[in-house]
Design an enzyme around this catalytic site. Sequence first.
Site, mmCIF file in Angstrom:
data_model
loop_
_atom_site.group_PDB
_atom_site.id
_atom_site.type_symbol
_atom_site.label_atom_id
_atom_site.label_comp_id
_atom_site.label_asym_id
_atom_site.label_seq_id
_atom_site.Cartn_x
_atom_site.Cartn_y
_atom_site.Cartn_z
ATOM 1 N N SER A 67 0.831 -1.201 0.000
ATOM 2 C CA SER A 67 0.000 0.000 0.000
ATOM 3 C C SER A 67 0.869 1.256 0.000
ATOM 4 O O SER A 67 2.020 1.234 0.425
ATOM 5 C CB SER A 67 -0.876 0.020 1.244
ATOM 6 O OG SER A 67 -1.608 -1.176 1.337
HETATM 7 N N1 SAH Z 1 0.161 -5.325 4.160
HETATM 8 C C1 SAH Z 1 0.773 -5.592 2.878
HETATM 9 C C2 SAH Z 1 -0.198 -5.317 1.766
HETATM 10 C C3 SAH Z 1 -0.175 -6.437 0.779
HETATM 11 S S1 SAH Z 1 -1.435 -6.405 -0.454
HETATM 12 C C4 SAH Z 1 2.084 -4.836 2.729
HETATM 13 O O1 SAH Z 1 2.389 -3.955 3.550
HETATM 14 O O2 SAH Z 1 2.841 -5.141 1.815
HETATM 15 C C5 SAH Z 1 -2.626 -7.476 0.255
HETATM 16 C C6 SAH Z 1 -2.223 -8.902 0.488
HETATM 17 O O3 SAH Z 1 -3.366 -9.586 0.972
HETATM 18 C C7 SAH Z 1 -1.736 -9.663 -0.714
HETATM 19 O O4 SAH Z 1 -0.440 -10.155 -0.487
HETATM 20 C C8 SAH Z 1 -2.753 -10.809 -0.868
HETATM 21 O O5 SAH Z 1 -2.178 -12.027 -1.317
HETATM 22 C C9 SAH Z 1 -3.261 -10.935 0.541
HETATM 23 N N2 SAH Z 1 -4.571 -11.559 0.689
HETATM 24 C C10 SAH Z 1 -5.663 -11.470 -0.106
HETATM 25 N N3 SAH Z 1 -6.705 -12.174 0.405
HETATM 26 C C11 SAH Z 1 -6.241 -12.718 1.583
HETATM 27 C C12 SAH Z 1 -6.829 -13.539 2.591
HETATM 28 N N4 SAH Z 1 -8.090 -13.947 2.499
HETATM 29 N N5 SAH Z 1 -6.064 -13.905 3.641
HETATM 30 C C13 SAH Z 1 -4.772 -13.500 3.742
HETATM 31 N N6 SAH Z 1 -4.150 -12.713 2.816
HETATM 32 C C14 SAH Z 1 -4.885 -12.327 1.764
#
Ligand code: SAH
Length: 222
Positions: A67
């Site tokens: 993000s």
């Molecule tokens: N907090 C992260 C943001 C990553 S983007 C950072 O700072 O980099 C969101 C992430 O959520 C992705 O890696 C995606 O694979 C994950 N995601 C999507 N659905 C999910 C779920 N049901 N449970 C766990 N992770 C999930």
Amino acid sequence: MLPDPPKYQAWRRRMVTQLKERGITDARLLAAMQKLPRQWFCPDTLLDTLLYDIDCAIQIDCNQTISKPYTVAWQTQLLQLQPLMTVLEVGTGSGYQTAVLCEMGARVYTVERQSVLFRKTKALLGSLHYTARCFLGDCFNGLPEMKGFQYDRILVTCGAASLPTGLMQMLKTSGVMVIPIGPEGNQRMHRITKKGETPDLWHDETLGDANFVPMLEGKNFL
Ligand code: SAH
């Protein structure tokens, strides 16, 4: 130790000034973002001038994104975090948000459904001596490893189609969940305060537009 050239430290100071100008006031959050080198969590190939642009989301493995710094700050501030609180993060991704929470003194449990990201980020966080517990899974049906456990805070960093009631069950009474909800392209940030077990006691604030990758079910073993 991974590198953190003085140039990046100066860019972080500018980032923190810009975050304050946008209304971020949580002092421990600003200190964590000042301290934490975002480049450690980003692909090596990234143009470094984008690292500390507060409006720049960055592509990572598995077609996912870290993000924008502003969004990380906004969501984290909404959590109203106190040191030693337990936090469940849904969507470990790069681990940057996880590390921000750790730097703020939270006890962090983080879940990622993409096994490539899970493995890579777990190793990175470990090498940086963060004690966050990393899980591979999707949270929709709870984490078998953490059955019955409830958290002070839940931070969802992917967009849910609707409020996952299973996640609400993992929140303590008087706990807070911050979660983007809505169809892709039309999400809103919500802060839900759980005042009791039944949905009529879940105080739901809708706080502004959001744009996250979708929250998906199941593990990805690729
Ligand atoms: N907090 C992260 C943001 C990553 S983007 C950072 O700072 O980099 C969101 C992430 O959520 C992705 O890696 C995606 O694979 C994950 N995601 C999507 N659905 C999910 C779920 N049901 N449970 C766990 N992770 C999930």
